[in-house]
Enzyme design. Structure first.
Site, PDB file in Angstrom:
ATOM      1  CB  CYS A 178      -3.770  -1.851   4.756  1.00 10.07           C
ATOM      2  SG  CYS A 178      -2.877  -1.277   6.226  1.00 10.07           S
ATOM      3  CE  LYS A 193      -7.468   0.125   3.643  1.00  7.09           C
ATOM      4  NZ  LYS A 193      -6.451   1.095   4.099  1.00  7.09           N
ATOM      5  CD  GLU A 239      -2.656   1.049   2.675  1.00  3.09           C
ATOM      6  OE1 GLU A 239      -3.850   1.344   2.621  1.00  3.09           O
ATOM      7  OE2 GLU A 239      -2.093   0.705   3.733  1.00  3.09           O
TER       8      GLU A 239
END
Length: 291
Positions: A163, A121, A46
């Site tokens: 993440c 995301k 990321e």
């Protein structure tokens, strides 16, 4: 791959800064190194493009998937003849003009430089650890609208996350149901949460989904106000850490053994033992027994 050779993947650890040129030079160097070692798939973390020092800078540096930077990565994938998991690109989407917010986009490029998948995301990181870490990703990022089906690569079927998604087993189980064999969690964990939760969550995701887990990571000082945890690693479907980066920028390598993965799934067939008829039925919908 030749008969008997297991596909090799490379997982990257970098220290992105607000300097996009320097970041590209560092990442491209790692990708070329991995290509020389024979990796068929390279994972970058990321924020591989940059990590801004404040929201205004983060927004100003963002580009579209059709922009210069992704064009350079497409060329890099072609030059090296491998797959690139670009684990969290600051993307100006089509709604940029109206929302003035970006997407955190995991872009997967094939060896022809084509965009094989783009996952945006879905879980945004809004956390406040008193006196230690404050983050409000939702203040400048739009959440993605969908989980992306796993993509077939030479190393196996790859399920994309980013993440903070690591904290939500639902997404890994959905990807496993859809056929994933490798889950990937490119990250930029802070030190307090990384030292407490990083490895145990990655191993848990591997064990419960019986997938390989590849987790590229930011490491070290990204700018004056941010330090990342590092510890990029690969976990096998039994939950063993089979590769891990040293301190500082670099790569670790792992062979993906799909025969082993299928053996683990045969021996403990958790997937067949799931009880979807029961999950989601506990709670306010049940009449209370304690009248």
């Amino acid at each position: 791959a030749m008969a008997g050779l297991k596909p090799l993947v490379a997982v990257g650890q970098v220290t992105s800064t607000p300097d996009k040129e320097r970041n590209f030079a560092a990442c491209a160097g790692l990708v070329r190194e991995a290509a020389e070692r024979g990796a068929c798939l390279v994972f970058l973390p990321e924020g591989f493009d940059y990590i801004g020092s404040d929201t205004a800078q983060t927004l100003s540096l963002a580009e579209g998937l059709d922009g210069d930077l992704m064009g350079r990565y497409a060329q890099l994938a072609r030059d090296c003849g491998l797959w690139l998991s670009l684990g969290g690109f600051h993307e100006r989407g089509r709604d940029w003009e109206t929302t003035r917010r970006i997407y955190n986009c995991h872009a997967l490029l094939d060896p022809a430089g084509r965009l094989a998948a783009a996952y945006r995301k879905t879980h945004l990181c809004d956390v406040e650890l008193e006196g230690r870490v404050t983050m409000k990703e939702s203040s400048f990022t739009n959440p993605g609208a969908e989980i992306v089906p796993p993509v077939s690569t030479p190393a196996g079927k790859l399920g994309l996350s980013i993440c903070y998604d690591l904290r939500f087993p639902e997404i890994s189980l959905a990807l496993r149901r859809a056929g994933a064999e490798i889950l990937t969690y490119p990250s930029a964990f802070t030190v307090p949460t990384g030292s407490a939760h990083w490895e145990v969550l990655l191993r848990a995701r591997a064990i419960e989904s019986q997938c390989y887990v590849a987790a590229a990571a930011q490491t070290g000082k990204n700018h004056e106000r941010r330090t990342s945890y590092g510890h990029a690693l690969v976990v096998d479907p039994w939950g063993a850490v089979v590769a891990q980066c040293r301190e500082g920028p670099g790569l670790c390598y792992a062979e993906i053994d799909l025969d082993y993965l299928h053996r683990v799934r045969r021996e403990i067939p958790v997937h067949n033992h799931r009880r979807p008829d029961l999950y989601g039925t506990v709670g306010a919908t049940s009449p209370s027994l304690a009248q």
